[in-house]
Design a protein around this motif. Structure first.
Motif, PDB file in Angstrom:
ATOM      1  N   LEU A 127       0.829  -1.195   0.000  1.00 53.74           N
ATOM      2  CA  LEU A 127       0.000   0.000   0.000  1.00 53.74           C
ATOM      3  C   LEU A 127       0.874   1.260   0.000  1.00 53.74           C
ATOM      4  O   LEU A 127       0.574   2.242  -0.707  1.00 53.74           O
ATOM      5  CB  LEU A 127      -0.943  -0.001   1.214  1.00 53.74           C
ATOM      6  CG  LEU A 127      -1.837   1.230   1.365  1.00 53.74           C
ATOM      7  CD1 LEU A 127      -2.752   1.389   0.153  1.00 53.74           C
ATOM      8  CD2 LEU A 127      -2.674   1.122   2.647  1.00 53.74           C
ATOM      9  N   SER A 130       2.184   1.764  -3.408  1.00 60.04           N
ATOM     10  CA  SER A 130       1.122   2.198  -4.301  1.00 60.04           C
ATOM     11  C   SER A 130       0.817   3.679  -4.127  1.00 60.04           C
ATOM     12  O   SER A 130       0.623   4.410  -5.100  1.00 60.04           O
ATOM     13  CB  SER A 130      -0.125   1.355  -4.074  1.00 60.04           C
ATOM     14  OG  SER A 130      -1.215   1.825  -4.842  1.00 60.04           O
ATOM     15  N   SER A 144      -4.981   2.096  -5.673  1.00 60.53           N
ATOM     16  CA  SER A 144      -4.587   1.880  -4.270  1.00 60.53           C
ATOM     17  C   SER A 144      -5.766   1.537  -3.357  1.00 60.53           C
ATOM     18  O   SER A 144      -5.567   1.094  -2.219  1.00 60.53           O
ATOM     19  CB  SER A 144      -3.879   3.130  -3.734  1.00 60.53           C
ATOM     20  OG  SER A 144      -4.795   4.217  -3.708  1.00 60.53           O
TER      21      SER A 144
END
Length: 380
Positions: A127, A130, A144
């Motif tokens: 994450l 991203s 995301s």
């Protein structure tokens, strides 16, 4: 011959009539009886003084705390760590259940938690990358969102797994059954290898607290107000005769503390239940044993001490005879506080009044009495 006999009878009848007439004229009636002498009594002069008001009552020792030890799990007893009748301390291990399945459950929960934690770390790392790419414009913001949802899902799974660890740890701890209080153990109802069930009717063992202990007793209803008043004034006391006899000449008293007065009077016995607690370091007081309790209700300032037989019972209560003016007896109502060693403690008499001690059963209200002198068996 018949005439002579009739004449003799007439002469005798006339003589008897004349004798009766003479006796009537001479006041032949029986003389009146002399009046009965006034009853002989002995008396004593009273001098009221302050007197401690105490009630001697019968009670029984009660355990303040009694715990039935039961298993919260279904399992097999692996070991027993005490002997029947032994004193144990709070927190001391009593029983050990077979914990193999619960240990395995805890290990499984920990492994699952570790796996979820690793997945969560990986998802958070993805994450973060991203989000950096979104800021650089390489990918769109929608890309995301899937990773954010995955991170939230793994965080929830981690919380659930941690809860599983806590639950498994509690179950494992419950395989160790410890004493919740200091006390003496009773009979043990299980042995190593016995199968026990959660919430079973019979306890594994009963634990009874012996220090301190309580004493329960019944207080007569007429003394309730006096006890409550003494409590308000901080004058109420409660003591206990030492068991197995201290010497009668110098009895030992154990001092306790009033802990409970019931909220209602028993109409059948006209008493109210009261409890007190006593320190019992040597365990001389045993639950269920008889105990003699002395309740102190403070001091009565105007109490008089009389022989118990001097206080009489009447329809309106207790009374005594006092010697009034002219040596006549007057009835005086008194309140009986207690009887101790054949001595009655009463109130209602004034300083210097002369009270009939012996012979009161023959005395009548308003009638004169004779007071015995010293040396005639009297007390004056």
């Amino acid at each position: 011959m018949k005439k002579t006999t009739a004449a003799s009878a007439l002469v005798l009848a006339a003589g008897s009539a004349a004798l009766l007439a003479w006796m009537a004229q001479a006041g032949g009636a029986a003389p009146p009886k002399p009046p009965k002498p006034a009853p002989l009594v002995s008396t004593a002069v009273v001098h009221p003084r302050g007197e401690a008001l105490e009630l001697s009552l019968e009670g029984h020792v009660r355990a303040l705390s009694q715990v039935d030890i039961r298993s919260q799990l279904t399992g097999t007893i692996r070991s027993v760590h005490f002997r029947e009748g032994e004193l144990v301390r709070a927190g001391e291990l009593l029983f050990m259940l077979d914990d193999s399945s619960h240990s395995a459950q805890l290990a499984r929960a920990r492994a699952q938690t570790a796996q979820i934690k690793a997945e969560l770390i990986d998802a958070q790392r993805k994450l973060e990358r991203s989000l950096q790419m979104v800021q650089s414009g390489f990918i769109s913001a929608n890309a995301s969102e899937t990773l954010e949802a995955r991170v939230a899902e793994l965080q929830a799974q981690r919380a659930a797994a941690q809860a599983e660890i806590a639950s498994a740890r509690i179950q494992l701890e419950r395989t160790r059954i410890s004493a919740p209080i200091d006390g003496r153990t009773g009979a043990v109802n299980v042995h190593p290898g016995s199968l026990v069930q959660a919430g079973a009717g019979a306890p594994l063992v009963t634990l009874v607290q012996l220090d301190p202990v309580g004493v329960a007793f019944a207080l007569p209803e007429p003394q309730l107000d006096a006890l409550r008043d003494a409590q308000r004034r901080g004058k109420a006391t409660v003591t206990l005769d030492e068991p197995n006899g201290a010497a009668a000449a110098a009895p030992q008293r154990r001092v306790g503390q009033l802990t409970f007065i019931d909220s209602s009077v028993d109409p059948a016995s006209a008493t109210i239940a009261v409890k007190a607690s006593f320190a019992n370091p040597g365990h001389a007081l045993w639950p269920g044993a008889f105990a003699r309790v002395v309740v102190g209700l403070g001091t009565v300032p105007d109490a008089s001490v009389l022989p118990a037989h001097a206080v009489l019972d009447g329809p309106d209560g207790h009374f005594v005879y006092v010697i009034g003016s002219g040596g006549k007896a007057e009835r005086r109502a008194v309140a009986m506080l207690r009887i101790r060693q054949q001595q009655a403690i009463v109130t209602g008499l004034g300083e210097g009044e002369r009270v009939v001690i012996d012979g009161g059963a023959k005395v009548r209200e308003g009638k004169a009495v004779r007071i015995a002198r010293a040396g005639m068996g009297g007390r004056q």
